[in-house]
Each structure stands twice: as C-alpha cells, then as structure tokens.
Enzyme design. Structure first.
Site, PDB file in Angstrom:
ATOM      1  N   LEU A 192      -0.867  -0.481  -1.171  1.00  0.00           N
ATOM      2  CA  LEU A 192      -1.940   0.438  -1.554  1.00  0.00           C
ATOM      3  C   LEU A 192      -2.600   1.080  -0.343  1.00  0.00           C
ATOM      4  O   LEU A 192      -3.107   2.193  -0.427  1.00  0.00           O
ATOM      5  CB  LEU A 192      -3.006  -0.298  -2.375  1.00  0.00           C
ATOM      6  CG  LEU A 192      -2.624  -0.711  -3.796  1.00  0.00           C
ATOM      7  CD1 LEU A 192      -3.746  -1.534  -4.418  1.00  0.00           C
ATOM      8  CD2 LEU A 192      -2.319   0.504  -4.658  1.00  0.00           C
ATOM      9  N   GLY A 193      -2.609   0.371   0.777  1.00  0.00           N
ATOM     10  CA  GLY A 193      -3.252   0.918   1.962  1.00  0.00           C
ATOM     11  C   GLY A 193      -3.181  -0.052   3.126  1.00  0.00           C
ATOM     12  O   GLY A 193      -2.850  -1.227   2.967  1.00  0.00           O
ATOM     13  N   GLY A 222      -7.281  -1.333  10.097  1.00  0.00           N
ATOM     14  CA  GLY A 222      -7.450  -2.267  11.196  1.00  0.00           C
ATOM     15  C   GLY A 222      -7.768  -3.677  10.749  1.00  0.00           C
ATOM     16  O   GLY A 222      -7.477  -4.645  11.455  1.00  0.00           O
ATOM     17  N   MET A 223      -8.375  -3.817   9.551  1.00  0.00           N
ATOM     18  CA  MET A 223      -8.742  -5.140   9.059  1.00  0.00           C
ATOM     19  C   MET A 223      -7.593  -5.841   8.354  1.00  0.00           C
ATOM     20  O   MET A 223      -7.640  -7.048   8.146  1.00  0.00           O
ATOM     21  CB  MET A 223      -9.926  -5.035   8.097  1.00  0.00           C
ATOM     22  CG  MET A 223     -11.174  -4.407   8.698  1.00  0.00           C
ATOM     23  SD  MET A 223     -11.820  -5.321  10.104  1.00  0.00           S
ATOM     24  CE  MET A 223     -12.299  -6.846   9.318  1.00  0.00           C
ATOM     25  N   GLU A 225      -4.173  -5.308   5.256  1.00  0.00           N
ATOM     26  CA  GLU A 225      -3.416  -4.512   4.295  1.00  0.00           C
ATOM     27  C   GLU A 225      -3.911  -4.795   2.880  1.00  0.00           C
ATOM     28  O   GLU A 225      -4.413  -5.876   2.595  1.00  0.00           O
ATOM     29  CB  GLU A 225      -1.923  -4.877   4.374  1.00  0.00           C
ATOM     30  CG  GLU A 225      -1.344  -4.802   5.771  1.00  0.00           C
ATOM     31  CD  GLU A 225      -0.110  -5.669   5.930  1.00  0.00           C
ATOM     32  OE1 GLU A 225       0.258  -6.368   4.962  1.00  0.00           O
ATOM     33  OE2 GLU A 225       0.473  -5.662   7.022  1.00  0.00           O
ATOM     34  N   VAL A 226      -3.736  -3.804   2.000  1.00  0.00           N
ATOM     35  CA  VAL A 226      -4.058  -3.982   0.585  1.00  0.00           C
ATOM     36  C   VAL A 226      -2.801  -3.691  -0.225  1.00  0.00           C
ATOM     37  O   VAL A 226      -2.137  -2.669  -0.016  1.00  0.00           O
ATOM     38  CB  VAL A 226      -5.204  -3.049   0.136  1.00  0.00           C
ATOM     39  CG1 VAL A 226      -5.543  -3.306  -1.333  1.00  0.00           C
ATOM     40  CG2 VAL A 226      -6.439  -3.262   1.004  1.00  0.00           C
ATOM     41  N   LYS A 281      -6.078  -8.038  -0.859  1.00  0.00           N
ATOM     42  CA  LYS A 281      -6.385  -7.684   0.528  1.00  0.00           C
ATOM     43  C   LYS A 281      -5.956  -8.843   1.414  1.00  0.00           C
ATOM     44  O   LYS A 281      -6.448  -9.965   1.267  1.00  0.00           O
ATOM     45  CB  LYS A 281      -7.880  -7.411   0.707  1.00  0.00           C
ATOM     46  CG  LYS A 281      -8.262  -7.038   2.143  1.00  0.00           C
ATOM     47  CD  LYS A 281      -9.763  -6.899   2.300  1.00  0.00           C
ATOM     48  CE  LYS A 281     -10.286  -5.684   1.585  1.00  0.00           C
ATOM     49  NZ  LYS A 281      -9.867  -4.414   2.227  1.00  0.00           N
ATOM     50  N   ASP A 293     -21.737  -2.668   6.673  1.00  0.00           N
ATOM     51  CA  ASP A 293     -20.729  -1.648   6.991  1.00  0.00           C
ATOM     52  C   ASP A 293     -20.644  -0.630   5.855  1.00  0.00           C
ATOM     53  O   ASP A 293     -19.560  -0.260   5.409  1.00  0.00           O
ATOM     54  CB  ASP A 293     -19.365  -2.293   7.237  1.00  0.00           C
ATOM     55  CG  ASP A 293     -18.393  -1.347   7.950  1.00  0.00           C
ATOM     56  OD1 ASP A 293     -18.867  -0.386   8.589  1.00  0.00           O
ATOM     57  OD2 ASP A 293     -17.176  -1.558   7.859  1.00  0.00           O
TER      58      ASP A 293
END
Length: 203
Positions: free
Chosen positions: A15-16, A19-20, A22-23, A38, A132
C-alpha cells in the site's frame, strides 16, 4: 512479503512505503476481512522498550471510543520488525487532496478542522499527544452519514515517540526523527518533555 502470514492475516499487496517502514494490504484467512499492516523499519525496531511503549500507546489510542481514530486489531513483531494490524481505509490523505485539487473550499476546511479537533480533544483527554500532526497523517474516507460526506481519520499516533534521544535537549537532526519540521512547535524543537497538547494545536 506477498503471501506471508502476519497473525491471522495473509499479505496481499503493498500500500505504501516511507522512512518509518512499509504498509501492506492483508486479508484475514477465515473471514476474508481486509486490514492494513504497518511494518516498521528494522532500525526503528531495535529498541524493545521503545517498541513496547509504541505498541501500548497504539492500543490505548485505538481503545478511545472515537470514530476519527483508526482501529488497531493487533501488534507484535515479525522477526526483528515491529508491526501493527489496523483498520484498512479507502480514500486519500489530506496532503494528496491538496496536491490534487489545490486550495480547498472554506466550508470543507472548517469541517475537516472541526473533526480533527474532536479527535484531538478525545486523545488529549486521555493524556496522549500526537506530536506529528500534518496533512499526510490526516486521512479522508467517505461517510454518507456526515453533512459533507467525508470523515477524517487521524493516523500514526505513537509513531513520533520512536527513536527519542536520551535527555531533554535535542539537535535539529534528532528533533526531525520525532516530528516534521514544517509542523513542529518551538517547544518541540527545544525539548520533548515540554511538548503537550499545545504542540498538536500549533501543528
């Protein structure tokens, strides 16, 4: 990753990525329910204490009864990487909407702002600060029951608390790991300990 099993979910497609981590889109094996998984980047998953705090806060936020908060179904570790299994949302982020349409109508902005404020009121009341908040973390989904037909979902509570440096003082480099510079309040740059609900209001 496609075809791998996380909990009772099988990963279907990406899905995406950021930097943190992957989803991934996944589907429950028994009921066919879809979810988003996630998986945090390996470097972020190294500190067990940080990951435990992240999981605890994610679960705590998910249990706040508010329709603007993404539901968390499970949390754990896949090998050496931490993961969250959460509600699968179909729509777009506020950042994508602005990029696609440019300036939004004032009535729409007021509606989104009211919904975001309602979510933050609930989470701040539970002692949780996002730290954030930005258009990329505001997700818009269709909801025919609302006046303007869209519901706001606030994403990624707890993410900003990862990789916190020891001690109250932070450099610009360390500050950027717990927030997004363009949306950070002055006190968030200066000291994480001084960041509270007003940091979210500033963003």
């Amino acid at each position: 990753m496609i075809g791998e099993t996380v909990g009772n979910f099988e990963i279907i497609s990406p899905l995406g990525k950021g930097g943190m981590g992957e989803v991934w889109l996944a589907q429950q094996k028994t009921l066919g329910t879809k979810a988003a998984i996630k998986i945090l980047a390996a470097g972020i998953s190294n500190n067990d204490d940080q990951i435990k705090r992240f999981h605890n806060e994610a679960i705590a936020v998910s249990q706040i009864p508010h329709s603007g908060i993404v539901k968390i179904f499970d949390a754990g570790k896949l090998g050496d990487r931490a993961y969250l299994i959460m509600e699968y949302l179909q729509g777009e982020t506020l950042a994508s909407r602005i990029k696609r349409m440019g300036r939004l109508e004032m009535t729409q902005l007021c509606d989104f702002g009211r919904q975001i404020a309602s979510v933050l009121d609930a989470t701040h009341g539970a002692g949780i600060t996002h730290r954030d908040l930005k258009p990329e973390n505001i997700f818009l989904v269709r909801d025919a029951e609302l006046m303007h037909g869209e519901r706001v979902k606030v994403l990624d509570f707890g993410i900003a608390k990862l990789d916190i440096t020891v001690g109250p003082r932070m450099t610009a480099a360390s500050a950027s790991s717990i927030g997004t510079p363009n949306y950070m309040s002055p006190e968030q740059w200066h000291s994480l300990a001084e960041s509270d609900w007003r940091t979210d209001a500033y963003a």
